[in-house]
Design a protein around this motif. Structure first.
Motif, PDB file in Angstrom:
ATOM      1  N   MET A 137      22.560  11.495  -8.073  1.00  0.00           N
ATOM      2  CA  MET A 137      22.083  11.385  -9.454  1.00  0.00           C
ATOM      3  C   MET A 137      20.945  12.345  -9.750  1.00  0.00           C
ATOM      4  O   MET A 137      20.305  12.245 -10.791  1.00  0.00           O
ATOM      5  N   GLY A 138      20.649  13.263  -8.833  1.00  0.00           N
ATOM      6  CA  GLY A 138      19.583  14.228  -9.045  1.00  0.00           C
ATOM      7  C   GLY A 138      18.559  14.185  -7.930  1.00  0.00           C
ATOM      8  O   GLY A 138      18.579  13.301  -7.079  1.00  0.00           O
ATOM      9  N   ASP A 139      17.669  15.159  -7.922  1.00  0.00           N
ATOM     10  CA  ASP A 139      16.654  15.281  -6.887  1.00  0.00           C
ATOM     11  C   ASP A 139      15.379  14.535  -7.269  1.00  0.00           C
ATOM     12  O   ASP A 139      15.017  14.463  -8.442  1.00  0.00           O
ATOM     13  N   ILE A 140      14.693  14.014  -6.251  1.00  0.00           N
ATOM     14  CA  ILE A 140      13.395  13.368  -6.407  1.00  0.00           C
ATOM     15  C   ILE A 140      12.440  14.107  -5.484  1.00  0.00           C
ATOM     16  O   ILE A 140      12.761  14.352  -4.323  1.00  0.00           O
TER      17      ILE A 140
ATOM     18  N   PHE B 170      10.695   7.711 -12.244  1.00  0.00           N
ATOM     19  CA  PHE B 170      11.872   6.942 -11.840  1.00  0.00           C
ATOM     20  C   PHE B 170      12.879   6.864 -12.977  1.00  0.00           C
ATOM     21  O   PHE B 170      14.061   7.083 -12.800  1.00  0.00           O
ATOM     22  N   ALA B 171      12.430   6.563 -14.156  1.00  0.00           N
ATOM     23  CA  ALA B 171      13.334   6.389 -15.291  1.00  0.00           C
ATOM     24  C   ALA B 171      14.057   7.687 -15.630  1.00  0.00           C
ATOM     25  O   ALA B 171      15.212   7.659 -16.044  1.00  0.00           O
ATOM     26  N   ALA B 172      13.407   8.826 -15.452  1.00  0.00           N
ATOM     27  CA  ALA B 172      14.037  10.107 -15.768  1.00  0.00           C
ATOM     28  C   ALA B 172      15.129  10.455 -14.762  1.00  0.00           C
ATOM     29  O   ALA B 172      16.123  11.066 -15.106  1.00  0.00           O
ATOM     30  N   VAL B 173      14.964  10.045 -13.515  1.00  0.00           N
ATOM     31  CA  VAL B 173      15.924  10.399 -12.472  1.00  0.00           C
ATOM     32  C   VAL B 173      17.094   9.423 -12.434  1.00  0.00           C
ATOM     33  O   VAL B 173      18.222   9.802 -12.195  1.00  0.00           O
ATOM     34  N   PHE B 174      16.825   8.149 -12.661  1.00  0.00           N
ATOM     35  CA  PHE B 174      17.857   7.129 -12.555  1.00  0.00           C
ATOM     36  C   PHE B 174      18.018   6.359 -13.866  1.00  0.00           C
ATOM     37  O   PHE B 174      17.892   5.146 -13.900  1.00  0.00           O
ATOM     38  N   PRO B 175      18.327   7.028 -14.979  1.00  0.00           N
ATOM     39  CA  PRO B 175      18.360   6.343 -16.262  1.00  0.00           C
ATOM     40  C   PRO B 175      19.504   5.347 -16.406  1.00  0.00           C
ATOM     41  O   PRO B 175      19.399   4.404 -17.154  1.00  0.00           O
ATOM     42  N   SER B 176      20.595   5.533 -15.704  1.00  0.00           N
ATOM     43  CA  SER B 176      21.747   4.665 -15.919  1.00  0.00           C
ATOM     44  C   SER B 176      21.979   3.670 -14.793  1.00  0.00           C
ATOM     45  O   SER B 176      23.016   3.021 -14.748  1.00  0.00           O
ATOM     46  N   CYS B 177      21.038   3.512 -13.865  1.00  0.00           N
ATOM     47  CA  CYS B 177      21.213   2.578 -12.760  1.00  0.00           C
ATOM     48  C   CYS B 177      21.219   1.141 -13.257  1.00  0.00           C
ATOM     49  O   CYS B 177      20.466   0.783 -14.143  1.00  0.00           O
TER      50      CYS B 177
ATOM     51  N   TYR C 224       0.836  -1.193   0.000  1.00  0.00           N
ATOM     52  CA  TYR C 224       0.000   0.000   0.000  1.00  0.00           C
ATOM     53  C   TYR C 224       0.871   1.243   0.000  1.00  0.00           C
ATOM     54  O   TYR C 224       1.942   1.272   0.577  1.00  0.00           O
ATOM     55  N   LEU C 225       0.386   2.251  -0.655  1.00  0.00           N
ATOM     56  CA  LEU C 225       1.190   3.438  -0.927  1.00  0.00           C
ATOM     57  C   LEU C 225       1.323   4.389   0.236  1.00  0.00           C
ATOM     58  O   LEU C 225       0.397   4.577   0.995  1.00  0.00           O
ATOM     59  N   LEU C 226       2.459   4.993   0.333  1.00  0.00           N
ATOM     60  CA  LEU C 226       2.723   6.091   1.251  1.00  0.00           C
ATOM     61  C   LEU C 226       2.467   7.407   0.519  1.00  0.00           C
ATOM     62  O   LEU C 226       1.832   8.297   1.028  1.00  0.00           O
ATOM     63  N   THR C 227       2.963   7.495  -0.673  1.00  0.00           N
ATOM     64  CA  THR C 227       2.899   8.752  -1.414  1.00  0.00           C
ATOM     65  C   THR C 227       2.900   8.486  -2.911  1.00  0.00           C
ATOM     66  O   THR C 227       3.003   7.368  -3.342  1.00  0.00           O
ATOM     67  N   VAL C 228       2.808   9.516  -3.672  1.00  0.00           N
ATOM     68  CA  VAL C 228       2.982   9.408  -5.118  1.00  0.00           C
ATOM     69  C   VAL C 228       4.158  10.289  -5.507  1.00  0.00           C
ATOM     70  O   VAL C 228       4.251  11.429  -5.106  1.00  0.00           O
ATOM     71  N   LEU C 229       5.063   9.730  -6.250  1.00  0.00           N
ATOM     72  CA  LEU C 229       6.256  10.434  -6.681  1.00  0.00           C
ATOM     73  C   LEU C 229       5.920  11.401  -7.797  1.00  0.00           C
ATOM     74  O   LEU C 229       5.149  11.071  -8.686  1.00  0.00           O
TER      75      LEU C 229
END
Length: 158
Positions: free
Chosen positions: A52-55, A14-21, A5-10
């Motif tokens: 790798m950037g802000d979320i 995800f793909a835009a922030v961590f493209p090379s993980c 169950y969810l805590l929040t909505v981002l």
């Protein structure tokens, strides 16, 4: 399949922030910072600063009050927790300098463990919260499921 169950909505993808993980790589130097709400004052926004950037994460206080309050309190350093290194209760910014210790490319990232291995937590557990408007989709954030009513500090981002 166990439902989480969810805590929040981002707010960012995800793909835009961590493209090379790659699977199991670690994102270092994460720090969670409280920001003013971007749109609705009833839903505070926290910024997770990473190498790798802000979320940006919007907390839904009305739909998941215990979970969102816990996340915000740990982020701001306003909630007491058990320090795994000292074994003593303390109050400070819990999430500062924790790693995203589990990364599955294009699936999820996971953080919030003071031991950076998936086995640590704040020394207490929260009851599960369910709300019909919160569901899993890309960009969602939730507490890691360790069993019924055993949420604490570890979270994932889809």
């Amino acid at each position: 399949m166990t439902k989480r169950y969810l805590l929040t909505v981002l707010l960012l993808s995800f793909a835009a922030v961590f493209p090379s993980c790659k699977t199991q790589n670690r994102v270092t130097d994460s720090k969670i910072v409280f920001d003013q709400p971007l749109s609705n004052p009833a839903n505070p926004v926290v910024r997770i600063e990473t190498s790798m950037g802000d979320i940006y994460v919007e907390l839904y206080m009305k739909q998941a009050p215990r979970s969102a309050s816990n996340f915000l309190g740990l982020s701001l350093g306003e909630k007491e927790f058990l320090d795994v290194k000292t074994g003593k209760k303390t109050v400070r910014r819990f999430y500062d300098n924790l790693l995203f210790y589990r990364i599955k490319k294009h699936v999820y990232i996971q953080s919030g463990c003071p031991m950076n291995n998936g086995f640590g937590g704040p020394g207490y557990a929260l009851k599960d919260e369910r709300h019909p408007s919160l569901f899993h989709q890309a960009g969602s954030v939730g507490y890691v499921f360790h069993g019924p009513d055993r949420n604490g500090s570890q979270f994932y981002i889809l």
